[in-house]
Design a protein around this motif. Structure first.
Motif, PDB file in Angstrom:
ATOM      1  N   GLU A   1     -34.292  20.990 -28.910  1.00 54.63           N
ATOM      2  CA  GLU A   1     -33.148  20.934 -29.877  1.00 54.63           C
ATOM      3  C   GLU A   1     -31.574  21.018 -29.454  1.00 54.63           C
ATOM      4  OE1 GLU A   1     -36.541  21.446 -31.521  1.00 54.63           O
ATOM      5  OE2 GLU A   1     -36.110  22.707 -29.881  1.00 54.63           O
ATOM      6  N   ASN A   2     -31.444  21.481 -28.143  1.00 56.05           N
ATOM      7  CA  ASN A   2     -30.075  21.644 -27.838  1.00 56.05           C
ATOM      8  C   ASN A   2     -29.876  20.525 -26.559  1.00 56.05           C
ATOM      9  OD1 ASN A   2     -31.305  22.606 -25.185  1.00 56.05           O
ATOM     10  ND2 ASN A   2     -30.798  24.569 -26.015  1.00 56.05           N
ATOM     11  N   GLU A   3     -30.597  19.595 -26.326  1.00 57.57           N
ATOM     12  CA  GLU A   3     -30.648  18.600 -25.159  1.00 57.57           C
ATOM     13  C   GLU A   3     -31.311  17.280 -25.623  1.00 57.57           C
ATOM     14  OE1 GLU A   3     -29.768  16.339 -22.887  1.00 57.57           O
ATOM     15  OE2 GLU A   3     -29.240  18.131 -21.843  1.00 57.57           O
ATOM     16  N   PRO A   4     -30.462  16.489 -26.038  1.00 57.51           N
ATOM     17  CA  PRO A   4     -30.999  15.123 -26.574  1.00 57.51           C
ATOM     18  C   PRO A   4     -31.710  14.149 -25.685  1.00 57.51           C
ATOM     19  CG  PRO A   4     -28.302  14.933 -26.242  1.00 57.51           C
ATOM     20  CD  PRO A   4     -28.882  16.374 -26.098  1.00 57.51           C
ATOM     21  N   ASP A   5     -31.363  14.474 -24.272  1.00 56.40           N
ATOM     22  CA  ASP A   5     -32.296  13.812 -23.057  1.00 56.40           C
ATOM     23  C   ASP A   5     -33.382  14.289 -22.566  1.00 56.40           C
ATOM     24  OD1 ASP A   5     -30.121  11.630 -23.124  1.00 56.40           O
ATOM     25  OD2 ASP A   5     -28.828  12.837 -22.363  1.00 56.40           O
ATOM     26  N   ILE A   6     -33.962  15.262 -23.169  1.00 54.29           N
ATOM     27  CA  ILE A   6     -35.030  16.170 -22.762  1.00 54.29           C
ATOM     28  C   ILE A   6     -36.172  15.417 -22.328  1.00 54.29           C
ATOM     29  CG2 ILE A   6     -36.175  16.565 -24.875  1.00 54.29           C
ATOM     30  CD1 ILE A   6     -35.770  19.216 -22.303  1.00 54.29           C
ATOM     31  N   ILE A   7     -36.549  14.274 -23.051  1.00 54.58           N
ATOM     32  CA  ILE A   7     -37.861  13.386 -22.561  1.00 54.58           C
ATOM     33  C   ILE A   7     -37.336  12.882 -21.197  1.00 54.58           C
ATOM     34  CG2 ILE A   7     -39.268  11.679 -23.153  1.00 54.58           C
ATOM     35  CD1 ILE A   7     -38.615  12.293 -26.032  1.00 54.58           C
ATOM     36  N   GLU A   8     -36.266  12.082 -21.045  1.00 55.77           N
ATOM     37  CA  GLU A   8     -35.844  11.541 -19.790  1.00 55.77           C
ATOM     38  C   GLU A   8     -35.587  12.391 -18.579  1.00 55.77           C
ATOM     39  OE1 GLU A   8     -34.384   8.441 -17.380  1.00 55.77           O
ATOM     40  OE2 GLU A   8     -35.601   8.499 -19.346  1.00 55.77           O
ATOM     41  N   ILE A   9     -35.146  13.826 -19.025  1.00 53.04           N
ATOM     42  CA  ILE A   9     -34.962  14.552 -17.953  1.00 53.04           C
ATOM     43  C   ILE A   9     -36.363  15.126 -17.340  1.00 53.04           C
ATOM     44  CG2 ILE A   9     -34.089  16.926 -17.492  1.00 53.04           C
ATOM     45  CD1 ILE A   9     -31.992  16.531 -19.454  1.00 53.04           C
ATOM     46  N   CYS A  10     -37.266  15.599 -18.274  1.00 52.35           N
ATOM     47  CA  CYS A  10     -38.629  16.083 -17.887  1.00 52.35           C
ATOM     48  C   CYS A  10     -39.484  14.862 -17.143  1.00 52.35           C
ATOM     49  CB  CYS A  10     -39.488  16.486 -19.088  1.00 52.35           C
ATOM     50  SG  CYS A  10     -38.839  17.980 -19.698  1.00 52.35           S
ATOM     51  N   SER A  11     -39.335  13.860 -17.466  1.00 48.60           N
ATOM     52  CA  SER A  11     -39.878  12.614 -16.861  1.00 48.60           C
ATOM     53  C   SER A  11     -39.369  12.255 -15.282  1.00 48.60           C
ATOM     54  CB  SER A  11     -39.898  11.415 -17.485  1.00 48.60           C
ATOM     55  OG  SER A  11     -38.489  10.799 -17.859  1.00 48.60           O
ATOM     56  N   ARG A  12     -38.009  12.434 -15.333  1.00 44.29           N
ATOM     57  CA  ARG A  12     -37.505  12.415 -14.211  1.00 44.29           C
ATOM     58  C   ARG A  12     -37.670  13.307 -13.028  1.00 44.29           C
ATOM     59  NH1 ARG A  12     -33.030   8.336 -14.570  1.00 44.29           N
ATOM     60  NH2 ARG A  12     -32.559   8.943 -12.397  1.00 44.29           N
ATOM     61  N   LEU A  13     -38.149  14.459 -13.533  1.00 43.21           N
ATOM     62  CA  LEU A  13     -38.296  15.671 -12.494  1.00 43.21           C
ATOM     63  C   LEU A  13     -39.683  15.458 -11.799  1.00 43.21           C
ATOM     64  CD1 LEU A  13     -37.439  18.737 -14.747  1.00 43.21           C
ATOM     65  CD2 LEU A  13     -35.978  17.647 -13.081  1.00 43.21           C
TER      66      LEU A  13
END
Length: 318
Positions: free
Chosen positions: A297-309
């Motif tokens: 809800e507060n981070e539009p790039d959450i999917i990309e961020i989680c995958s890149r971790l």
């Protein structure tokens, strides 16, 4: 300098991109091959896949003994001798020692005096080498990282150390609560307990009874700890621990200059402002995601961020 390594303030995605900065072959094969023109593949006779990626500055900066073969056309660096674990370990460490002691070599970091494992793609323990060769050879390194926190009337606060000014890399910057590399034969939980005792003086029995395992992170970085061109492959075993308010960590082994108790907002601001050691940013991002501070809800790039971790370390010849 790449866009990902330019100055703050950073978005959360940029914090990840600064750490997971190695090009992706699947996104742009031609760009990946151009990137690899600056690197040599570290190979060992008898194995079909590379073990690491070495920046070209090491090729000319190290006195390579005769049991290494360098193919400048294919960008291959191959250990040609050593059919068993002990011999391979001896030859690699002999090479590192000669490079470390050579008056003409300035590219190798300090001698770690601690051995770390090298594994093949099938999980075979191929050799042990001194820690100074990990980022030079661009092999996968395994580490443990703890985030220690306390629940206060204002909410969660995290114990965040500031690195000692005497540290060679990132002096004076904020760090993970506790962190360190795993030596050969050391289990992650044992390494984490050891580091907690050494760095913040926590009783091993208390740590073992209160610590919580939180999976792993992995990344592939284009610089070493001194921000020189290299290949830094790392897997972090993540842990966290809630401390009672009456348990206050103490500075232990001289790695830490100060300890601060920061709110989640203060920590998030510190990451965005570039105050945190480069690779520790994603460790804290993972914590902030686990505890609901960073959400879809507060981070539009959450999917990309989680995958890149969670980068998959598949070493191959492009």
């Amino acid at each position: 300098m790449s866009e990902a390594l330019q100055g703050p303030p950073f978005t959360n995605l940029q914090l990840v991109e600064r750490v997971d900065s190695w090009a992706y072959f699947t996104k742009d094969p031609d760009a990946y091959r151009r990137h690899m023109q600056d690197y040599y593949y570290f190979l060992i006779d008898g194995y079909d896949k590379p073990f690491g990626y070495m920046h070209k500055r090491f090729i000319s900066g190290i006195p390579w003994p005769e049991y290494w073969k360098i193919d400048h056309d294919k960008h291959f660096l191959t250990l040609t001798t050593g059919s068993d674990f002990a011999t391979r370990s001896q030859l690699v460490n002999e090479t590192l020692r000669k490079a470390h002691e050579s008056p003409d070599s300035t590219v190798l970091g300090r001698w770690a005096d601690e051995e770390f494992p090298l594994y093949s793609s099938t999980g075979e323990h191929v050799l042990d080498l001194d820690g100074c060769g990990i980022d030079m050879l661009g092999i996968v390194n395994f580490s443990v990282h703890l985030t220690a926190w306390v629940m206060t009337a204002e909410g969660i606060k995290i114990w965040v150390p500031r690195r000692a000014l005497t540290k060679m890399s990132f002096p004076g910057m904020l760090d993970n609560t506790v962190g360190g590399s795993l030596a050969t034969g050391e289990k992650p939980i044992d390494g984490m307990v050891r580091e907690c005792e050494e760095e913040i003086c926590l009783d091993p029995a208390y740590t073992r009874s209160h610590i919580k395992a939180c999976g792993t992170l992995s990344f592939q970085l284009t610089v070493d700890e001194m921000l020189n061109p290299a290949c830094q492959h790392q897997v972090q075993y993540l842990y966290e621990m809630e401390l009672r308010q009456d348990i206050v960590p103490k500075i232990g082994d001289g790695e830490v200059g100060e300890l601060h108790l920061l709110s989640l907002e203060e920590l998030a601001n510190a990451t965005r402002n570039g105050e945190v050691k480069l690779t520790c940013n994603i460790t804290y991002l993972a914590f902030l995601i686990r505890h609901g501070y960073i959400t879809a809800e507060n981070e539009p790039d959450i999917i990309e961020i989680c995958s890149r971790l969670h980068r998959y370390h598949a070493l191959f010849i492009a």
